[in-house]
Every structure is written in structure tokens, then in C-alpha cells.
Design an enzyme around this catalytic site. Sequence first.
Site, PDB file in Angstrom:
ATOM      1  N   LYS A  57     -18.140  -9.328  17.986  1.00  0.00           N
ATOM      2  CA  LYS A  57     -19.414  -8.740  17.556  1.00  0.00           C
ATOM      3  C   LYS A  57     -20.490  -9.010  18.592  1.00  0.00           C
ATOM      4  O   LYS A  57     -20.553 -10.106  19.165  1.00  0.00           O
ATOM      5  CB  LYS A  57     -19.822  -9.324  16.201  1.00  0.00           C
ATOM      6  CG  LYS A  57     -21.104  -8.732  15.617  1.00  0.00           C
ATOM      7  CD  LYS A  57     -21.471  -9.421  14.316  1.00  0.00           C
ATOM      8  CE  LYS A  57     -22.714  -8.807  13.688  1.00  0.00           C
ATOM      9  NZ  LYS A  57     -23.105  -9.492  12.442  1.00  0.00           N
ATOM     10  N   GLY A  99     -24.518 -13.699   7.995  1.00  0.00           N
ATOM     11  CA  GLY A  99     -25.765 -14.304   7.548  1.00  0.00           C
ATOM     12  C   GLY A  99     -26.119 -13.948   6.121  1.00  0.00           C
ATOM     13  O   GLY A  99     -26.973 -14.578   5.504  1.00  0.00           O
ATOM     14  N   GLY A 100     -25.475 -12.892   5.601  1.00  0.00           N
ATOM     15  CA  GLY A 100     -25.705 -12.478   4.224  1.00  0.00           C
ATOM     16  C   GLY A 100     -24.564 -11.604   3.739  1.00  0.00           C
ATOM     17  O   GLY A 100     -24.778 -10.580   3.107  1.00  0.00           O
ATOM     18  N   GLY A 101     -23.348 -12.011   4.073  1.00  0.00           N
ATOM     19  CA  GLY A 101     -22.172 -11.203   3.758  1.00  0.00           C
ATOM     20  C   GLY A 101     -21.758 -10.289   4.884  1.00  0.00           C
ATOM     21  O   GLY A 101     -20.920  -9.399   4.700  1.00  0.00           O
ATOM     22  N   SER A 102     -22.302 -10.497   6.070  1.00  0.00           N
ATOM     23  CA  SER A 102     -22.121  -9.555   7.174  1.00  0.00           C
ATOM     24  C   SER A 102     -20.708  -9.506   7.734  1.00  0.00           C
ATOM     25  O   SER A 102     -20.382  -8.603   8.495  1.00  0.00           O
ATOM     26  CB  SER A 102     -23.094  -9.877   8.311  1.00  0.00           C
ATOM     27  OG  SER A 102     -24.417  -9.573   7.930  1.00  0.00           O
ATOM     28  N   SER A 161     -23.473  -6.498   8.698  1.00  0.00           N
ATOM     29  CA  SER A 161     -23.780  -5.957  10.011  1.00  0.00           C
ATOM     30  C   SER A 161     -22.594  -5.984  10.969  1.00  0.00           C
ATOM     31  O   SER A 161     -22.655  -5.439  12.059  1.00  0.00           O
ATOM     32  CB  SER A 161     -24.943  -6.742  10.628  1.00  0.00           C
ATOM     33  OG  SER A 161     -24.613  -8.117  10.782  1.00  0.00           O
TER      34      SER A 161
END
Length: 607
Positions: free
Chosen positions: A210, A307-310, A286
Site C-alpha cells: 500500500k 486505521g479504521g478498518g482500512s 483505504s
Amino acid sequence: MGLFSSPPKVYKPAAEVDLGPDSDEHYISPNVRAPRVAGLLVKLLAWVLETPVIGWIILSVLKRDNLVYKLVSDADIPEPPLFTATHAWRDIPEQNVVRVTKPGLSPPPELVQEAVDCLPPLLPEPADLSPGFRRWTVRDFHKAYSSGQTTPVKVARRFLAAVKECSDLKMGLFISCDPADVIRQAEDSTRRYHQGTPLSAMDGVLVAVKDELDCLPYPTTGGTRWLGAARRCGADAACVAQLRACGAVLAGKANMHELGAGTSGINPHHGATRNPYCLARVSGGSSGGSAAAVAAGLCPVALGADGGGSVRMPAALCGVVGFKPTAGRISNSGLLPLNWTVGMPGILAATVEDALIAYAAIADQSLQQQQKPELNLPLLTRTRSMPTIRLAKYAKWFDDSSEDIRSLCGKALRMLRAHYGWETVAVTIPEIEEMRLAHYVTMGSECTASLAKYLDNMDRSEIGWDVRIGLSAYRSFSSKDYLNAQRLRSRQMYFHDKIFETADAIVTPMTGVTAYSLQDDALGTGELDYINGAALVRYSIAGNFLGLPAITVPVGYDRGGLPVGMQFIGRPWSEATLLHLAYAMQEACKDHRREPKVHYDLLRSSP
């Protein structure tokens, strides 16, 4: 509600909250009523929100409508703030594991071999991948290289041809891919196999990275068109360097939602990442490029950042495995510091076995033993013999998903009970929506603080329109907002610790909806789809906000043929247990796998 909202919430002490199945705690489904905004409307809203005074007023109304003031900013919360979701050493009594206890640091290749030794025998090669579809794994590639069936160079050439074809299909999988560098790495790997000295089972295996992680020779752009020049990349991220030490062929920088600030995977600079199961659908964000690359067969493993389910959310939408270990288990060195206390690298993989191999390769060995427990690797050969496992389920939350997801995940739980005798126990996990909003405040505040030195001195036109709106919202958060969010973090840590006293893991769907449609008007501007966005992150927050390990594994497909994932959330440092659970779920569902509409067979294709 508007400006005349109800009074702020007064929270009772966390120790007084009933976590039992008959608790009277009220479950709040995300209070999102905003319509989808894309195209010219996104541009107009961005311009308005960046206008002094008017923008502040509009943001205040939006935050009040979405309960940020009531549940976070102005709330009366008795607990002190908890600023980092790090976990002290504790001896987790995990079942059927190998504990890596060698003195000193174990090199990544040695840990890869330890992981391979934990796996069941490799399945014989099927005569045809469809029906009976299965993905090629790390061990499949290693076996093909070792036997002389093919070479890393031949696979790399097939990969590059597939990347070109995906680009022609406008799938938006990669931001950058240097063919010469890929071939050079593959040639080095091929030479090692010819000499009989591969570095590990990952030698010659393609791994996408990524574009939030440093990986030479590429700049790290974070999905932007400016950050790569503003922040020079001088070395590999720690986890990338560990994969390189295992001989992995680093295949390029996978596309991502700009600055990780969205859930769709639509990037106006580098193209929307399209879902291999349906090119008209989103991949999720993301880490959408990493998830889609694995789903399309371009690599069995990819690195993301969560960071939030990315990592987990796009993995579920694309029908692959997504794994986020405990905060601190993988080094953040070389990861863009977008979210200091909630973000970390994660793994996307074709199978649970591949997730285990990659996890062993990149687990951080640099911290002193007293700061974290020794590494446990699950003996997947013995998953079936595990004693009773207790899975905590909060029914109101579990069922707050589409009918297909609710049905498939419920069926998956029943299969686990039928195949393994594992027990599901009913619990209440309070304040789910409060946690989502507190995480949003935390993530947004940390993102703007991290990027301030760049954002304060740059032309806004360099940033995508949807991200400009997000940054306007992030900038509106105050120190009071942030502090109260950390008070809610303290409460949630208490609730989850209590639940883990009686359960081995918490089970949920991974997303509330499956991959939704890409709209043409969003491709150049990005979009604001807060209803779908809130549904996509509904089950992912605890892993990041509380630093807990979590894994998602495919369990089936909705009526439109789109993948559905189920998630296991574990107590700190229980990665081995989660891998056991995910492997059991994978094996129970293995006869129902479907090949994506876009999928490449890199082992069998012509050179």
C-alpha cells in the site's frame, strides 16, 4: 434535530454498566441521514466548508445532527482519558500454538519456516480452478519454483502483463509499478532457486505494498499527487524490509483512498480501485488496491494499513482475508503517521495460511520481551482438536446489517458450532455508536495534526474534493472533543476487557453492506456517501480504537454474487487464536468459493 438538539449524554461509571445479554443499554444505529454527494455538489460543499464563518456554522449543524456534540463533545463522562491503545504484557493461555522462544532475535526467514511448519499438508493441485475454485498460495508458488515448474522471472512477467491489462480495464490497482525493478528482484530470486538456496518460502512471491508504507525505489504518496515530493522516502518500512529479507518480490505501490480519508477506494488522482468480483462496484478503502490485487490473483499477499478498518473492510468486500494484529505487534516504522494512536500495518492474503506466513515474516522482534509477550504461532494442523471456544455475540449490533450479510454470518456461526462444537455466548457491548464517533474525532484530529506542516502551506487544489471536505471536518475538532473521545476510549477498553474474561473472541460481520456501485460522477471528485460509509465501518472500530487484534475471512456471497466477510476480534496478543478461528471458518466455507470476474492464474498462464 438541528440546532435545537436534546441535552448531552450523561454517562454512568463504566463499572456500573450491565454487559449481560438482558442489559437495558440502548443500541444506537449510526444516525446518518446525509444524501450521497458527488461531482459538482462535492466541489460546492468543499468550497462552502472552506469559507470562514459559513463553513464553521455548517459544520456545527452537521456535528449536532450526527450526535457528535451529544455523545462526545459535550457529554459528561466520568472516566479519565486513555490516549494510547497499547497493551501491557500478559500471558495469554492460547491453545495449540508453537511459542517462538529462541534467544535473541529470530530472523524473518526463520519465522517464516516456523509458520510453514504449523500448516496442514499442501493440497494437491486441482485439475481446474473453476469449479472448486481455490487461490494460489505462498506455498503453491514456492513449490512451483522449487520443482522447476516455473520461475520467479516467468511469474513476474505474467504479473506485469496482468497489471497492464488491469490498467486497460481502468481497475486502478497500482499507483506505481517499476517493471525493471520487479524483474530485477525476480532474477535474483530465480538465481537463488537455481542454486538451491531460496531465502524462505516467500522467496520469489509477489507482494503488493500500500502506498502508505515506504518501499524503495518508490515515493510514498499516501494516495496524493504531492506528498511523495514533500516527504522523501529513504528506506523501506520495517515490515517491508523484513519481507525483502525473506526474498519476497515487492511488486509496487498499491492504490489507496487519498490520505486514507475514505471508505470507497475512489481516488481522483490515481483512479478508482474497482472490485474484481464486479468492476462496477467499489473495492473499499483505504487499502482497496492491496485487497483487489490479492482478489484478482496478482499476488497471494499484500500489505495494507489499518486505521479504521482500512485492511479488513476492503478485504471483506473483495473476498479475501484481512488481518490486523495487536497494536505494537508490527512496527509502524516507515508508515505514514496519519493516525498515531489508531493506525498500523496489516495483511491482506489469499488464505489464512498465507496471512500466518506473512504475519510471521513481519512481526516486530525489536521490542524487549518484558514489553510484549513472545510470539505464538497457531498449529493449524490441530485446529479441529481445539477445546470449546466461546464466541461473544452482541445480537443487536450483529444484526445491524443487510439481510444477506446477517443471514450468511448467522449460518457461518452455526457451521462453527456444528463442525467444532464452539459456543456462542450472548453479551451486550455498550456504546457502539459512541465509540465510532469518538474514533472519528480521534482519527481526524491526529490526521490534521500530522499533516499540518504540509497542509498549511499548500494549494488546496492539490487535494481531492472529497478529502478537502473531510479535512475541513477534521479541523473543526477541539481539544475538548479529543479529550472526551479518549474518555470514551477508556470506557470501551474496560468493557472489552470484561467481555474477554469470559469469551475467547467477539464475532461480528465485517461490514454492514456489500460493495456498492461506483458512480461516474464521483470518479473525478470522490464522493461523500456517509450512509454506506458508516455501514462499511460499523464493525471495524474496536480493532483500531482499542488496539485489539482482528481478522476477517470470507463466508459467502450475497444474492448479487458479492463477497461477505465475518470478523473475529480478540483480546490483546491473541493473534494465534484468531488465526485458528479464521482457519476453521475458511475450511467450513471452502466448498462455496467463487472465482472473481477478473482473476489471473500466474502459475499456469503462458510466459
